[in-house]
Each structure stands twice: as structure tokens, then as C-alpha cells.
Design a protein around this motif. Structure first.
Motif, mmCIF file in Angstrom:
data_model
loop_
_atom_site.group_PDB
_atom_site.id
_atom_site.type_symbol
_atom_site.label_atom_id
_atom_site.label_comp_id
_atom_site.label_asym_id
_atom_site.label_seq_id
_atom_site.Cartn_x
_atom_site.Cartn_y
_atom_site.Cartn_z
ATOM 1 N N MET A 1 0.931 -1.144 0.000
ATOM 2 C CA MET A 1 -0.079 0.106 0.090
ATOM 3 C C MET A 1 0.725 1.252 -0.087
ATOM 4 O O MET A 1 1.516 1.338 0.835
ATOM 5 C CB MET A 1 -0.835 -0.175 1.299
ATOM 6 N N GLY A 2 0.829 2.003 -1.102
ATOM 7 C CA GLY A 2 1.727 3.203 -1.217
ATOM 8 C C GLY A 2 1.655 4.535 -0.414
ATOM 9 O O GLY A 2 0.534 4.474 0.484
ATOM 10 N N GLY A 3 2.101 5.401 -0.733
ATOM 11 C CA GLY A 3 1.690 6.738 -0.162
ATOM 12 C C GLY A 3 0.360 7.314 -0.330
ATOM 13 O O GLY A 3 -0.263 6.890 -1.264
ATOM 14 N N MET A 4 0.023 8.312 0.209
ATOM 15 C CA MET A 4 -1.208 8.928 0.093
ATOM 16 C C MET A 4 -1.242 10.177 -0.357
ATOM 17 O O MET A 4 -0.337 11.202 0.397
ATOM 18 C CB MET A 4 -2.071 8.947 1.431
ATOM 19 N N SER A 5 -1.835 10.587 -1.388
ATOM 20 C CA SER A 5 -1.915 11.960 -2.000
ATOM 21 C C SER A 5 -3.158 12.720 -1.607
ATOM 22 O O SER A 5 -3.926 11.973 -1.326
ATOM 23 C CB SER A 5 -1.399 12.168 -3.705
ATOM 24 N N ALA A 6 -3.142 13.987 -1.755
ATOM 25 C CA ALA A 6 -4.462 14.545 -1.278
ATOM 26 C C ALA A 6 -5.662 14.425 -2.273
ATOM 27 O O ALA A 6 -6.645 14.307 -1.888
ATOM 28 C CB ALA A 6 -4.288 16.171 -1.390
ATOM 29 N N SER A 7 -5.366 13.665 -3.496
ATOM 30 C CA SER A 7 -6.147 13.386 -4.410
ATOM 31 C C SER A 7 -6.805 11.848 -4.157
ATOM 32 O O SER A 7 -7.512 11.332 -4.708
ATOM 33 C CB SER A 7 -6.016 13.607 -5.936
ATOM 34 N N ALA A 8 -5.800 11.222 -3.483
ATOM 35 C CA ALA A 8 -6.162 9.667 -3.261
ATOM 36 C C ALA A 8 -7.410 9.566 -2.483
ATOM 37 O O ALA A 8 -7.906 10.254 -1.726
ATOM 38 C CB ALA A 8 -4.806 9.081 -2.673
ATOM 39 N N GLU A 14 -7.491 4.948 5.755
ATOM 40 C CA GLU A 14 -7.108 6.193 6.184
ATOM 41 C C GLU A 14 -7.850 6.373 7.387
ATOM 42 O O GLU A 14 -7.217 6.959 8.208
ATOM 43 C CB GLU A 14 -7.243 7.109 5.024
ATOM 44 N N PHE A 15 -9.173 6.083 7.591
ATOM 45 C CA PHE A 15 -9.731 6.291 8.686
ATOM 46 C C PHE A 15 -9.298 5.698 10.022
ATOM 47 O O PHE A 15 -9.272 6.171 11.148
ATOM 48 C CB PHE A 15 -11.380 5.965 8.412
ATOM 49 N N GLN A 16 -8.591 4.517 9.802
ATOM 50 C CA GLN A 16 -7.941 4.061 10.951
ATOM 51 C C GLN A 16 -6.758 4.584 11.352
ATOM 52 O O GLN A 16 -6.506 4.717 12.388
ATOM 53 C CB GLN A 16 -7.767 2.333 10.599
ATOM 54 N N GLU A 37 1.003 -2.689 10.705
ATOM 55 C CA GLU A 37 0.041 -3.527 10.071
ATOM 56 C C GLU A 37 -0.632 -3.094 9.217
ATOM 57 O O GLU A 37 -1.023 -3.758 8.053
ATOM 58 C CB GLU A 37 -0.669 -3.915 11.348
ATOM 59 N N LEU A 38 -0.813 -1.817 8.956
ATOM 60 C CA LEU A 38 -1.542 -1.063 8.030
ATOM 61 C C LEU A 38 -0.602 -0.895 6.880
ATOM 62 O O LEU A 38 -0.766 -0.133 5.860
ATOM 63 C CB LEU A 38 -2.308 0.202 8.304
ATOM 64 N N SER A 39 0.663 -0.892 7.015
ATOM 65 C CA SER A 39 1.778 -0.622 6.140
ATOM 66 C C SER A 39 1.738 0.671 5.678
ATOM 67 O O SER A 39 1.657 1.108 4.659
ATOM 68 C CB SER A 39 1.464 -1.414 4.764
ATOM 69 N N ALA A 40 1.464 1.647 6.685
ATOM 70 C CA ALA A 40 1.581 3.144 6.709
ATOM 71 C C ALA A 40 2.641 3.676 7.285
ATOM 72 O O ALA A 40 3.514 3.247 8.246
ATOM 73 C CB ALA A 40 0.256 3.704 7.262
ATOM 74 N N THR A 41 3.203 4.678 6.715
ATOM 75 C CA THR A 41 4.157 5.532 7.233
ATOM 76 C C THR A 41 3.893 6.663 8.288
ATOM 77 O O THR A 41 2.484 6.992 8.371
ATOM 78 C CB THR A 41 4.869 6.194 6.066
ATOM 79 N N LEU A 42 4.569 7.195 9.007
ATOM 80 C CA LEU A 42 4.188 8.282 9.895
ATOM 81 C C LEU A 42 3.419 9.416 9.052
ATOM 82 O O LEU A 42 2.813 10.145 9.451
ATOM 83 C CB LEU A 42 5.327 8.844 10.629
ATOM 84 N N ARG A 46 -0.098 11.366 9.352
ATOM 85 C CA ARG A 46 -0.272 12.805 9.652
ATOM 86 C C ARG A 46 -1.015 13.273 8.341
ATOM 87 O O ARG A 46 -2.076 14.063 8.767
ATOM 88 C CB ARG A 46 1.184 13.404 9.510
ATOM 89 N N GLU A 47 -0.912 12.899 7.259
ATOM 90 C CA GLU A 47 -1.659 13.314 5.919
ATOM 91 C C GLU A 47 -3.193 12.991 6.271
ATOM 92 O O GLU A 47 -3.948 13.520 5.910
ATOM 93 C CB GLU A 47 -1.131 12.696 4.536
ATOM 94 N N ALA A 48 -3.483 11.630 6.629
ATOM 95 C CA ALA A 48 -4.789 11.142 6.800
ATOM 96 C C ALA A 48 -5.506 11.914 7.856
ATOM 97 O O ALA A 48 -6.546 12.492 7.677
ATOM 98 C CB ALA A 48 -4.839 9.863 7.395
ATOM 99 N N ASN A 49 -4.664 12.067 8.795
ATOM 100 C CA ASN A 49 -5.445 13.050 9.916
ATOM 101 C C ASN A 49 -5.555 14.712 9.369
ATOM 102 O O ASN A 49 -6.657 15.321 9.641
ATOM 103 C CB ASN A 49 -4.537 13.300 11.233
ATOM 104 N N ARG A 50 -4.685 15.255 8.586
ATOM 105 C CA ARG A 50 -4.886 16.481 8.351
ATOM 106 C C ARG A 50 -6.192 16.477 7.110
ATOM 107 O O ARG A 50 -6.956 17.491 7.293
ATOM 108 C CB ARG A 50 -3.728 16.964 7.293
ATOM 109 N N ARG A 51 -6.130 15.401 6.342
ATOM 110 C CA ARG A 51 -7.360 15.306 5.313
ATOM 111 C C ARG A 51 -8.680 15.317 6.362
ATOM 112 O O ARG A 51 -9.705 15.847 5.700
ATOM 113 C CB ARG A 51 -7.066 14.290 4.463
ATOM 114 N N TRP A 52 -8.714 14.381 7.214
ATOM 115 C CA TRP A 52 -9.798 14.390 8.017
ATOM 116 C C TRP A 52 -10.156 15.548 8.829
ATOM 117 O O TRP A 52 -11.444 15.863 8.656
ATOM 118 C CB TRP A 52 -9.677 13.365 9.045
ATOM 119 N N GLN A 53 -9.522 16.086 9.274
ATOM 120 C CA GLN A 53 -9.545 17.569 9.934
ATOM 121 C C GLN A 53 -10.200 18.420 9.029
ATOM 122 O O GLN A 53 -10.970 19.251 9.339
ATOM 123 C CB GLN A 53 -8.266 18.112 10.719
#
Length: 190
Positions: A1-8, A14-16, A37-42, A46-53
Motif C-alpha cells: 500500500m503506497g503513499g497517500m496524496s491529497a487526491s487519493a 485512512e480512517f483507521q 500492520e496497515l503498512s503506513a508511514t508516519l 499525519r496526512e490522513a489526519n490532516r485530510r480528516w480535519q
């Protein structure tokens, strides 16, 4: 599972990460393991949280219930629950990091989200909670601790999505702290 961009797409993974971001304040080691476990980077967390907020604070954004449906999809189950004179719609979604839990959203008449947190899945075994020593991080939910240590008294959490219960009396008193409804830590002497 790769990186997350603002358009992903922003979905359950991401919710997790959003749930984990708030939990990291109290349980960084457990969060680190879950993040791997989610194969996610720090940076992804941070980006998931920024987008959620940004979704939460958008001036003309979706309402909370529409936001959850767009991110998590259709709920696994729905129902109704009465609290006093009010009846709420209850929607539940699976959370792969915690297979025995569900993310519960309670919707008041008129469509306002009244509560949103993790609860035990129907049919999943709840932990045995006899003493304060049984209150292990990530082991139990608000409802389970409140039932096991009745009459637990709710206290204000230290931030949004946080909740606390004062349990016990005197020398045995403590405060159980929760994030998104999941036990994070216990402060003795509450």
C-alpha cells in the motif's frame, strides 16, 4: 500500500490512521505496531489526519453522517436504540485493526451525529474486568468498563474524541481514559 496524496481516495485504511493518530498520545508503541500492520508511514498517518480535519472543518462540507458513509461505505449493520425519551439510529462499521470491535455512530432525530466511537461487536467476547489491574490498554470499551465498575462516573475528556470514567472510591479510585471509545490508560488515585 503506497503513499497517500491529497487526491487519493480516503477510505477505511485512512480512517483507521485517523483513529490511531489521536491514540498515539497515550499508546505510541501500540500505535506504531498498528501503523505497521496497515503498512503506513508516519507521513501517511499525519496526512490522513490532516485530510480528516479538513473534511470535518470544511465550511460547506458533508454532515458527519454523510462523511462517515463516504469514507467507510455502507454500514455493516444498522438499528435503533432508545436513551430516555430519544430514539437514535445506530450504524456500525467493521474496523480491521480491531476485528472484535465496530465503529458506532449514533444519529439523533433530525440527522445530527450524537456519538461516534468504538464498541464491542455483537457476539464478540468482552474482556473479563474484575479489578483495575484488568484494565489493559486497548482491551475494553467505555460501555464495558462502565458496566464492570458500576457506578462509574463520566468525566470530561482532555480533547475531542476522548472520554474518561472515574471508577472506584477512596484508595481504589482511578480514572480510565479512552480515545474513540477504546481504553488507553488508567490513572490511579483519580
Amino acid at each position: 500500500m503506497g503513499g497517500m496524496s491529497a487526491s487519493a481516495p480516503f477510505g477505511p485504511r485512512e480512517f483507521q490512521l485517523v483513529l490511531l493518530r489521536r491514540m498515539a498520545d497515550h499508546q505510541p508503541d501500540l500505535v506504531e505496531d498498528a501503523r505497521h500492520e496497515l503498512s503506513a508511514t508516519l507521513a501517511e498517518m499525519r496526512e490522513a489526519n490532516r485530510r480528516w480535519q479538513a473534511m470535518v472543518r470544511a465550511p460547506r462540507g458533508r454532515g458527519a453522517l454523510r462523511r462517515y458513509r463516504s469514507v467507510l461505505g455502507e454500514p455493516e449493520s444498522t438499528g435503533r436504540r432508545a436513551l430516555g425519551d430519544l430514539e437514535f439510529d445506530v450504524l456500525l462499521w467493521p474496523v480491521p485493526l480491531w476485528p472484535d470491535l465496530r465503529f458506532e455512530v449514533m444519529v439523533a432525530p433530525g440527522g445530527a451525529v450524537w456519538n461516534e466511537w468504538l464498541v464491542r461487536a455483537r457476539g464478540a467476547a468482552a474482556p473479563v474486568l474484575r479489578t483495575v489491574d484488568d484494565l489493559v490498554p486497548w482491551s475494553s470499551t467505555v460501555d464495558e468498563v462502565a458496566r464492570a465498575f458500576a457506578p462509574a462516573r463520566p468525566t470530561e475528556g482532555s480533547a475531542p474524541t476522548r472520554f474518561a470514567l472515574r471508577v472506584g472510591d477512596g484508595a481504589d479510585a482511578c480514572v480510565a481514559e479512552f480515545t474513540w471509545g477504546l481504553l488507553q490508560r488508567v490513572a490511579r488515585g483519580g
